[in-house]
Design an enzyme around this catalytic site. Sequence first.
Site, PDB file in Angstrom:
ATOM      1  N   CYS A   1       0.722  -0.838   0.078  1.00  0.00           N
ATOM      2  CA  CYS A   1       0.307   0.223  -0.213  1.00  0.00           C
ATOM      3  C   CYS A   1       0.982   1.102  -0.234  1.00  0.00           C
ATOM      4  O   CYS A   1       1.521   1.937  -0.980  1.00  0.00           O
ATOM      5  CB  CYS A   1      -1.024  -0.083   0.897  1.00  0.00           C
ATOM      6  SG  CYS A   1      -0.876  -0.703   2.755  1.00  0.00           S
ATOM      7  N   SER A   2       1.125   1.920   0.856  1.00  0.00           N
ATOM      8  CA  SER A   2       1.975   3.311   0.769  1.00  0.00           C
ATOM      9  C   SER A   2       2.144   3.593   2.338  1.00  0.00           C
ATOM     10  O   SER A   2       2.566   4.405   3.325  1.00  0.00           O
ATOM     11  CB  SER A   2       0.828   4.034   0.779  1.00  0.00           C
ATOM     12  OG  SER A   2      -0.380   4.256   1.395  1.00  0.00           O
ATOM     13  N   CYS A   3       2.776   2.413   3.462  1.00  0.00           N
ATOM     14  CA  CYS A   3       3.047   2.726   4.342  1.00  0.00           C
ATOM     15  C   CYS A   3       5.033   3.549   4.245  1.00  0.00           C
ATOM     16  O   CYS A   3       5.522   3.602   3.592  1.00  0.00           O
ATOM     17  CB  CYS A   3       3.484   1.258   5.250  1.00  0.00           C
ATOM     18  SG  CYS A   3       1.790   0.386   4.956  1.00  0.00           S
TER      19      CYS A   3
END
Length: 213
Positions: A114-116
Amino acid sequence: MPHDSHDPLDHPHSHLPSDPALRVKALETILTQKGLIDPAALDEIIDTYETKIGPQNGASVVARAWHDPSFRAALLEDADPVLAALHLNGRQGEHVVVVENTPERHNMVVCTLCSCYPWPLLGIPPGWYKSDAYRSRAVREPRKVLAEFGVILPAETAVRVWDSTAEVRYLVLPMRPEGTEGWSLEQLQRLVSRDSMIGTALARRPEDLDAAL
Ligand code: FE
């Protein structure tokens, strides 16, 4: 699929807000009216991310690591207590690992799922960091992706890609540019861009600062 048309002339809903900002505003109004959110609290969160939390926090950590060998050693050994002492931990940055660039190894960070991202240090992730293209290509062809960001590494420099998760987020400690001996923390901090701490850029060189003036 009648709703797919984006031509306002033939779109029956063209009087509805098409701008995402208007949609956000509409949602905020509804949630406020239902008593689900407090606009003052929302303003405070927005202000925090606009003015207090951003790449300048990470840059101050990097500058200090360049300046102070014992701080650098502690940061690389176990960043969490060091960042906690600076109040740079917290939401989306509970566990941070700092990875150091060297002539032998360049580090680059992605979240393939995702976009951690380490929010307390870098703020909100840039759009490209969340894109499918970056997330899939960073692991498959990191050198090519780096080249597209303008980073051409010597062949002998290995590239190590770190995949962030909700549990572990990474901060790249870029290499200190040459010609910065004796520089103050404030001067050093100006060399540290957001992307250099993600690993998609190198730290700015002193001549880059001159060019920007
Ligand atoms: Fe993620």
